[in-house]
Each structure stands twice: as C-alpha cells, then as structure tokens.
Design an enzyme around this catalytic site. Structure first.
Site, PDB file in Angstrom:
ATOM      1  N   GLY A   1       3.435   3.416   2.036  1.00 29.17           N
ATOM      2  CA  GLY A   1       3.234   4.450   1.024  1.00 29.17           C
ATOM      3  C   GLY A   1       1.816   4.389   0.487  1.00 29.17           C
TER       4      GLY A   1
ATOM      5  N   ASP B   1       9.642   1.081  -5.023  1.00 29.06           N
ATOM      6  CA  ASP B   1       9.713   0.200  -6.193  1.00 29.06           C
ATOM      7  C   ASP B   1      10.248   0.949  -7.413  1.00 29.06           C
ATOM      8  OD1 ASP B   1       9.345  -2.135  -7.686  1.00 29.06           O
ATOM      9  OD2 ASP B   1       7.193  -1.811  -7.955  1.00 29.06           O
TER      10      ASP B   1
ATOM     11  N   SER C   1       4.603  -1.256   2.787  1.00 31.42           N
ATOM     12  CA  SER C   1       3.154  -0.980   2.764  1.00 31.42           C
ATOM     13  C   SER C   1       2.751   0.374   3.322  1.00 31.42           C
ATOM     14  CB  SER C   1       2.345  -2.084   3.456  1.00 31.42           C
ATOM     15  OG  SER C   1       2.290  -3.246   2.650  1.00 31.42           O
TER      16      SER C   1
ATOM     17  N   ILE D   1      17.134   4.290   0.188  1.00 32.81           N
ATOM     18  CA  ILE D   1      17.481   2.863   0.211  1.00 32.81           C
ATOM     19  C   ILE D   1      18.328   2.464  -0.992  1.00 32.81           C
ATOM     20  CG2 ILE D   1      15.404   1.991  -0.954  1.00 32.81           C
ATOM     21  CD1 ILE D   1      15.415  -0.250   1.287  1.00 32.81           C
TER      22      ILE D   1
ATOM     23  N   GLY E   1       7.084   5.028  -5.706  1.00 35.28           N
ATOM     24  CA  GLY E   1       7.722   4.925  -4.397  1.00 35.28           C
ATOM     25  C   GLY E   1       9.052   4.203  -4.429  1.00 35.28           C
TER      26      GLY E   1
END
Length: 167
Positions: A123, A33, A121, A10, A31
């Site tokens: 991960g 983030d 949500s 991403i 992850g």
C-alpha cells in the site's frame, strides 16, 4: 501446508490469526492497519499501548512481529508486523520476507492453525505488487511452521492476479 487466495476483506476472515500490516507505532493507521483497528475495536489499541509502554517503547522494528487480541474481529489474535518501505536504491526484500517468517513464528507460539495475511508493504509503503507476491509466497512456502492453513487475503483484483499467477 495449504496456501489459498481470497479476494476480499481481511477483517472478515474467520481464522485463528489475522496479520496486520502495521506501522512501527502500533497505534493504528491507514489501509489494512486502520481497517483492523476500526473493526477490531479498542481492545486491540489498548494492548498495543501496553506493548509500547513495555517492550516496544521505540516502536516495533521493521520485519518483526507481535500478537495482541483480535478484539471484535472473527479471529483470536492479530499478529502485527511492520513491513519495509520499498526503495529503488536499497534491497529490503529480506525485511519483507522476515515479516512473513516472524508472523508464522508468532502464530506457531500461539498454537494458531490458520493465518490470514495481507499483501504486506504494497500500500502506502510502495512495494511493487508482483515482487511482493513473489517474496510472500516463496517465504511462506519455505517457512518452518506447523500452521496448516495459510491464506492471502487480497483487497483487489490486481493483487489477487499477482498472487494467483505465482501460486
């Protein structure tokens, strides 16, 4: 609205807005983030700190969304949203749907024409991929938004297959 699926990273998407599956602290994490904060650079964290010091002293609530700069990402903005932790004993699907609706609402307020979503949500928060894909696609399809280009950027074959089976 055109919904597309991308198998990949991403942080490499050339879109107006990348959605970050953030934690409520807005200070980065693992992850998606962590990847967004690492590749985007310190500018994202600086804006997140300002948000924490002003509007979100206790953190960004689950299901809500807020935008910052995208720093060094090939996007204009990052829209941070906090997904719910999956629970077998409590239905939190409305909170997960809210992440997608609120992110599109923020994208509209920015004038974004293209938005890249991860599978929020799925991960560390443990949401089953098939159910997360169903909620994400249903919510985005039903959203009142002027964003014409929505893509789901999925990190692995399993996630891609779950979304593809429903698209």
């Amino acid at each position: 609205m055109e919904i597309t699926l991308v198998l990949g990273d991403i942080t490499e998407q050339e879109v107006d807005a990348v959605v970050n599956a953030a934690n409520s602290s807005l200070m980065g994490g693992g992850g998606v983030d962590g990847a967004i904060h690492r590749r985007g650079g310190p500018e994202i964290l600086d804006e997140c700190r300002r948000l924490r010091a002003s509007r979100y002293g206790k953190g960004l609530p689950t299901g809500q969304a807020v935008a910052t700069t995208a720093g060094r990402l090939p996007a204009r903005w990052v829209i941070h949203t906090v997904g719910p932790v999956h629970s077998r004993s409590q239905d939190r699907s409305e909170l997960l749907a809210s992440c997608y609706r609120e992110s599109l609402r923020v994208a509209d307020s920015l004038g974004a024409r293209s938005v890249a979503f991860p599978a929020i949500s799925t991960g560390i928060y443990g949401w089953p991929m098939d159910d997360a894909a169903r909620i994400a696609l249903e919510t985005v399809r039903q959203a009142e938004t002027s964003v014409p280009d929505v893509r789901f950027v999925l990190f692995d074959d399993r996630a891609y297959a779950a979304f593809a089976s429903l698209l």
